[in-house]
Every structure is written in C-alpha cells, then in structure tokens.
Scaffold this active site. Structure first.
Site, PDB file in Angstrom:
ATOM      1  CG  ASP A 258      37.901  45.486  42.352  1.00 35.92           C
ATOM      2  OD1 ASP A 258      38.511  45.140  40.717  1.00 35.92           O
ATOM      3  OD2 ASP A 258      37.239  44.721  42.936  1.00 35.92           O
TER       4      ASP A 258
ATOM      5  CG  ASP B 275      34.729  39.046  40.919  1.00 37.47           C
ATOM      6  OD1 ASP B 275      35.633  38.652  41.352  1.00 37.47           O
ATOM      7  OD2 ASP B 275      33.940  40.415  40.396  1.00 37.47           O
TER       8      ASP B 275
HETATM    9  C1  GLA Z   1      35.064  43.372  42.388  1.00 32.96           C
HETATM   10  C2  GLA Z   1      36.146  42.152  42.520  1.00 32.96           C
HETATM   11  C3  GLA Z   1      35.354  41.061  43.750  1.00 32.96           C
HETATM   12  C4  GLA Z   1      35.243  41.949  45.081  1.00 32.96           C
HETATM   13  C5  GLA Z   1      34.271  43.334  44.426  1.00 32.96           C
HETATM   14  C6  GLA Z   1      34.545  44.296  45.990  1.00 32.96           C
HETATM   15  O1  GLA Z   1      33.265  42.189  41.632  1.00 32.96           O
HETATM   16  O2  GLA Z   1      36.680  40.890  41.463  1.00 32.96           O
HETATM   17  O3  GLA Z   1      36.891  40.759  44.172  1.00 32.96           O
HETATM   18  O4  GLA Z   1      36.655  42.863  44.922  1.00 32.96           O
HETATM   19  O5  GLA Z   1      35.108  43.933  43.111  1.00 32.96           O
HETATM   20  O6  GLA Z   1      33.737  45.514  45.722  1.00 32.96           O
END
Ligand code: GLA
Length: 713
Positions: free
Chosen positions: A447, A514
């Site tokens: 990420d 997301d």
């Molecule tokens: C980001 C990602 C999510 C999740 C969060 C965890 O927002 O896009 O899918 O993994 O971080 O903190």
C-alpha cells in the site's frame, strides 16, 4: 534523395523523415500503410511558405526544441546557468534494433553539447513504446526542466480527449474535452500516479465509437509526477507530449550524466475504444512479471480489511479463514493491523514486526492454519510510510521525507520515508525479507496511502526527491522479487492511486478502489479497462450496505460485478446466513469455471439503450456477456443489444448462465427468456451483430449473464 524511417506493425505505421543535420520530421503515425507506401516528397517541398514566417520552414519533429525556429511546446526545456537555453539537433544517427520494428535514434546537438537517444518500438499488438534519454555532453551542469518521453503527432481531425480524473473512492472518472486551438494540458504533482489524474488519455476522431473508427491512446509508465499536453499546430495537426513532471532541480545533470524518461506506451486503432483497449491489454500482458513467465489462474481472495479493520483477534481471524475456505476462497490476505502497535492509523507504520500483544505466538499459527485449509497466505504492508508514533521514526527521524525548516506535513497521520536513502531501503528490505523468510507468505498487498509533499533528499537539506522516490520503490520491489521470485504483489494506494504500467513491471494486481459498492465499481472498472486487462483488477464482493457509500445491492449483483476482474471477498463470511453462504459459494465456484475465459482474450465494453452497460469477454467463438442494469428501465420494451464482435457468417448457441436473482431482482416472464435459461437458444451471428440480442425486463441493480458459443454448421 529523402531518407524515410518507417516502422510497421500489423495494423499501424509510423513514418519519420530524416533530413541531414536536423531532428527527424514527423510524417505519420496512424493506421497501417502498405509496405511500399512512402510520403513521395520531402515534407518542406509540399508546404508552400505562408506570409510573415521564418524563411526556414520548421515542421513538427520527433523532438521539437525551443529557440531555433520552433514556436510550439518544446520537448526539452533546459539551460546551463542561463546559457544553451536553445537547442537544435545538428546530427542524427539511426540504429535499427529490429529492422522495420524498432530503432534508436541518436540525436546530437553539437552546439548545446547534448545527446538525445530516442527509442521507438512497434509491437505485434500495434503498441508503440517510446522513450528518451538525455545525456549532458558539456563540461558544465545542464538544468533540465522538461523532457518529454516522446512527442507524437495527431491528425487534424482528432476531436475529443478522454482522460481520467477522480478521487479516493471514485477513481477513473471520465473527463471528456473537445480539442481546440487552446492547449490541452493535465499535470499531477502528488508524487504518485494519483487518484486525480491518470497519466494517459485517449483521443477520438469524429464518428468513432466503442467498436469502430480511428482512436489514439497514450499512457506514461510512471508512478510519480507527470504532465501531458496536446497542442494545435499551424499545419492543422496536433502534437501530443507526455513525460515526467520534474520538480525544480530534479533534472540537474552534471557533465556526463543522463536523464532517462519513463516509457510512453501508445497505440492507435480503427476499431474504436475497444480495439484500442485490446492493444493496451496485450501490451501489458507481455510485460507482467509472472513467476515462471506464466500467469496462474487468479485465486479467489479474502481480504480482511472491511471485516475487522484494526481489531485483529487471532481466534476471530482464524475463524474467518475457516469460513473463507468453506466458501471456496483460495488466498487469505491479512490486511492492516497486524504489526507493532497498529491499533489505529495513528501508530505503527515502519515497525514491520508482528504485534505480540495481539498475536502472542506471531503470525506463524495463522499462516499454518490458512495453508492447512488449502489457501495461500497474504499480508498487507505499507513500506514507504512511517508514523511519527513508531519506533522507526523515533530512531531515524531524518529518514522521513522533509524540508529542513518546514513543518512535517502528515496525511492519515503518516509521513513518507526517504527510501532513496540506502540505509532506509536496506532497513525495509531486511524487515520484509525476514517476514518472507519466516512466514509462508505468497502475496503482499503493498500500500501507499498518501501524496508526497515535502520530499527533499539528504535528511531535508538536499534537492527534490520525488523522482528518486519512484525509482527507489521500483528498485526495492525488484530486489525483493529477486530474493523471493515466487511472491506476487498487489499495488494499492488508498485504492487506485498507483495503477500504471511502471509499477506493473513489479506487481501483479492492483486494488482499483477502496469503494466496493458494485454500482460505483461498474463505472470505475469501465475506465480502468480502457488501459488495463481484467486479470489484474482487484475486484471484491463487499458488504451491503457498502461501507464507503451506504448503498446496498443484492449479493448476485455484487458478485456479477466483482467476477469480471480478479475476484475477491471483502466481508465477514462468518456471519452470513445459510442461504447467503450457499449463494456466495455458488458465485465463487462459477467464477472458477469462467476465470480462464474472463482473464484471456479480448474485452468489449459498451453502453446500450435504456441505460444498460455491458461488457463481453472472450472472442467471436465463445463470448461471455455481462449486461448490467444499474438504473430502472425507462423504456416499456428495452431494445435488443447489438453485438458487433460476432461473426456474421456463424450461428451461435446462446445460454443464460445464471438466473437474474437476488433481493428485488425480478424478471418478467417470457418464452424466449425461459428457453434461454432452460436449454439455450440458437441465433444467427449476423442477426445478433446487426439487430441484436433481446434484453430481459428486469429490476435495477441486476446483471444478465449469457454465454454465446459458435456452433458448427
Ligand atoms: C488503504 C487500502 C485499504 C486498506 C487500508 C488499510 O486504504 O486501500 O484496502 O488496506 O489502506 O489501512
């Protein structure tokens, strides 16, 4: 005699004219010309001079440069402490790397003392890869402000630019602009590919559609700052430039040093947006770094984020894994919350070891449990980041990107690590390498949850480090993959903030958003699909109501939308009732039977009357069709859907794959659709292509799924 340099691919051609002692002139980039076709005459001989112009005609070149007769956007802006501010190519050497297909042009400016090496390669998929490297041949530093990866010509009938804007939770928002004599330009200075401004666009010509007409596309394979522009020129055509947006000082080249641009990936198609998408998909498929050189069937994921957020309790996680295996999940990914002090997003990033207060025996027992259930184990990391509240930051505050004398700007309570700092990169490599050695980790969700701001190198006292940061993450990923060749990696960046052909040299899947709301996802995934193939699209069945929008859709609709990508589940499958569990198991099992077809071949997308949105995967022999009805019908009778990709000479057996089902999903009865669902119906290819397939009458937020298979006659 005039020298022409011609590159052909099956359906496209590129022609440059190479006069002595100057940069090659653009003559053509477009649909395939016959092998023997040449421009016939030198360009300048065909352009009578207009009034009040320079006596020396300066058309568009491969590298238009400022100051010596070119008045448009320059492909290079550079100077040496104010000197050599104008450049012009004085010599050109052509080196064929693959005759007729790929060449490197060595362009010298003997006055400004620099060299530009431009590589051009046309692939079997009609994709042009172009890249430029600038070398400072002088004895003083050259300060480069702008260096286009390439300059491409667009014909005068280019009309509309389709680019992508967006934000967290709604990536790939289509933006359509009409080309005019004003310059069209988009830039991103967020230090990553960005949610807001995808580094690429599509240019259409009048009359082009999803499936026909001439369209052009280009994309910068780069995960940092970028700029693209399209400019009208006085001969009625346009020039299209794309490259890295350099922060002041990032292009400062000492004597002998070089600056290499990212690759520009471009293509044109006479088969409309879908033809262009197919070219980009083929190009990416040829680049993806699959272990062993071949993609394995894409395993069904369960990602723990929306089930637990940060509240990880080993027994609960184990129970979720058991329930996941029971519905057919094949890869269990433990998301954020597992490492030191990570109880919320205000602490922990940087401390990449298991939080023993949550997992007293480490992650070994969980990983073993997951493996014993027949699933792969995956883990979330965000290596480029650090929370001020972490052991790492307390020990190495200077490793955070910062500018001395300026405040530390946090986003999601975190700072960015300067991973171009060798010690910081070594630290991350060691921590990740240890995790990959100690645990049976098959997959990393990598990420990157914020934009870059105060990115100065050297502990805050050096120059801008946005470019260095991107190169450093590529090299960290490469180093880890070299040490662990079987690992698969997902590129996530607060959803879809880092999706590009550059990061996909090192990763195998992207998390497109997301937002898992299936209605939003249809739009997001449609934009994504213009450049990227479905097998790398992380696409999950989420909860109802969706956490990011509050909207609810039936499981059937959520599953149908999700299964058009690389399927996953992002919900707490422990607490589903029996009927929902059975249904979810059924959808996962259907995906497994369809995935080889979903993830190879072509994808066609379109919109049809009565607000239908559809996509089809496969080829003219065997096509899987998904027709999404998002809005309620506005027609008493929905018009049939034309399927122009089918073979007009063939007959097809058409079968409905699953009933239109789910809460609120009703279809009015009719004999044709009853037959379609029972044994299937035989229909004529020409009829389906021109008159169309009848559409059911169904309620909103439903999907009609059909297979069309060519039958022998
Ligand atoms: C980001 C990602 C999510 C999740 C969060 C965890 O927002 O896009 O899918 O993994 O971080 O903190």
């Amino acid at each position: 005699m005039t020298d022409f340099l011609t590159l052909h691919s099956p359906h496209s051609t590129l022609v440059l004219e190479c006069p002595a002692n100057e940069a090659p002139l653009w003559r053509y980039w477009g649909p395939r010309l016959p092998d023997a076709s040449t421009p016939g005459a030198a360009l300048r001989d065909t352009r009578p001079l207009p009034s009040f112009m320079l006596d020396f005609d300066q058309p568009l070149t491969l590298v238009p440069t400022f100051g010596v007769g070119w008045f448009g956007q320059s492909a290079l802006l550079a100077h040496r402490a104010g000197q050599d501010f104008a450049q012009a190519i004085t010599r050109c050497e052509v080196e064929w790397t693959t005759p007729g297909r790929a060449a490197t042009l060595h362009l010298f400016d003997d006055v400004a003392r620099l060299r530009l090496d431009v590589t051009l390669a046309l692939s079997d998929a009609d994709v042009l890869t172009a890249q430029t490297t600038l070398t400072n041949l002088g004895d003083t530093a050259l300060d480069v402000q702008w260096l286009a990866a390439a300059t491409l010509p667009l014909p005068g009938h280019a009309h509309t630019v389709r680019s992508y804007a967006g934000q967290h939770n709604h990536e790939f928002l289509l933006q359509t602009d009409t080309l005019t004599r004003s310059r069209w330009q988009r830039e991103s200075r967020r230090g990553r590919t960005s949610h807001d401004c995808f580094p690429g666009a599509v240019v259409t010509t009048p009359g082009s559609t999803d499936d026909s007409g001439l369209v052009f596309g280009a994309h910068l394979a780069w995960s940092g700052n970028h700029q693209q522009s399209i400019e009208w020129l006085h001969d009625g055509q346009y020039q299209w430039q794309m490259g890295e947006w350099l922060a002041p000082g990032e292009g400062l080249l000492p004597p002998g040093a070089s600056l290499a641009t990212p690759e520009l990936i471009a293509s044109c198609s006479t088969q409309g947006l879908n033809g262009l998408a197919a070219n980009f998909h083929s190009a990416l498929r040829a680049r993806l770094p699959w272990a062993g050189g071949q993609m394995r069937p894409r395993p069904v994921h369960l990602n723990t984020w929306e089930a637990f957020y940060f509240d990880l309790v080993p027994a609960d996680v184990m129970a979720l894994a058991t329930a996941a295996a029971d519905v057919g999940v094949e890869r269990f990914v433990l998301d954020d919350g597992w490492f030191q002090a990570r109880n919320h997003d205000r602490a922990g990033l940087g401390d990449w070891w298991t939080d023993l207060s949550k997992f007293p025996d480490g992650l070994g027992p969980l990983a073993a449990h997951v493996n014993a259930l027949g699933m792969e184990f995956g883990l979330w990391v965000e290596p480029e980041m650090v929370n001020p509240n972490s052991a790492l930051f307390r020990t190495h505050p200077d490793w955070a990107l910062q500018i001395a004398g300026r405040p530390l700007l946090t986003a999601r309570h975190q700072l960015v690590l300067n991973i171009a700092h060798p010690a910081a990169a070594d630290y991350l490599f060691d921590k990740l390498d240890a995790l990959l050695r100690d645990l049976p980790i098959a997959y990393l969700k990598w990420d990157h949850n914020r934009d870059l701001t105060t990115a100065a190198l050297a502990g805050g006292t050096g120059g801008a480090g946005y470019r260095a940061q991107v190169l450093a993450v590529y090299s960290l990923l490469a180093r880890l993959r070299a040490a662990h060749p079987a690992i698969e990696i997902e590129s996530c960046s607060g959803g879809g903030g880092r999706i590009d052909f550059g990061i996909l040299r090192h990763t195998h899947r992207v998390w497109a958003s997301d937002c898992i709301d299936a209605v939003s996802r249809v739009d997001i995934q449609r934009g994504f699909g213009q450049f990227f193939p479905p097998e790398i699209l992380g696409s999950h069945i989420g909860t109802a109501p969706a956490h990011t929008t509050g909207r609810s859709q039936s499981l059937a609709f959520r599953a149908a939308v999700a299964m058009t990508g690389h399927l996953g589940v992002e919900l707490d499958v422990r607490h589903l009732d029996d009927a929902t569990t059975t249904s979810l198991r059924g959808w996962i099992s259907l995906y497994k039977t369809l995935r080889s077809q979903l993830h190879q071949g072509r994808v066609w997308r379109g919109e049809a009357a009565d607000s239908l949105v559809w996509q089809a995967h496969g080829d003219a022999d065997n096509l899987l069709l998904f027709v999404f009805r998002i809005q309620p019908t506005t027609h008493r009778y929905t018009p049939p859907l034309r399927l122009p990709m089918l073979d007009a000479q063939a007959r097809y057996r058409v079968e409905q794959l699953v009933a239109i089902e789910g809460e609120g999903a009703k279809q009015s009865p009719s004999p044709f659709f009853a037959d379609l669902q029972a044994d299937g119906v035989e229909l004529d290819g020409a009829w389906l292509a021109q008159a169309g397939l009848p559409m059911p009458r169904a309620t909103a937020e439903t999907c009609f799924m059909v297979r069309l298979r060519r039958i022998a006659i």
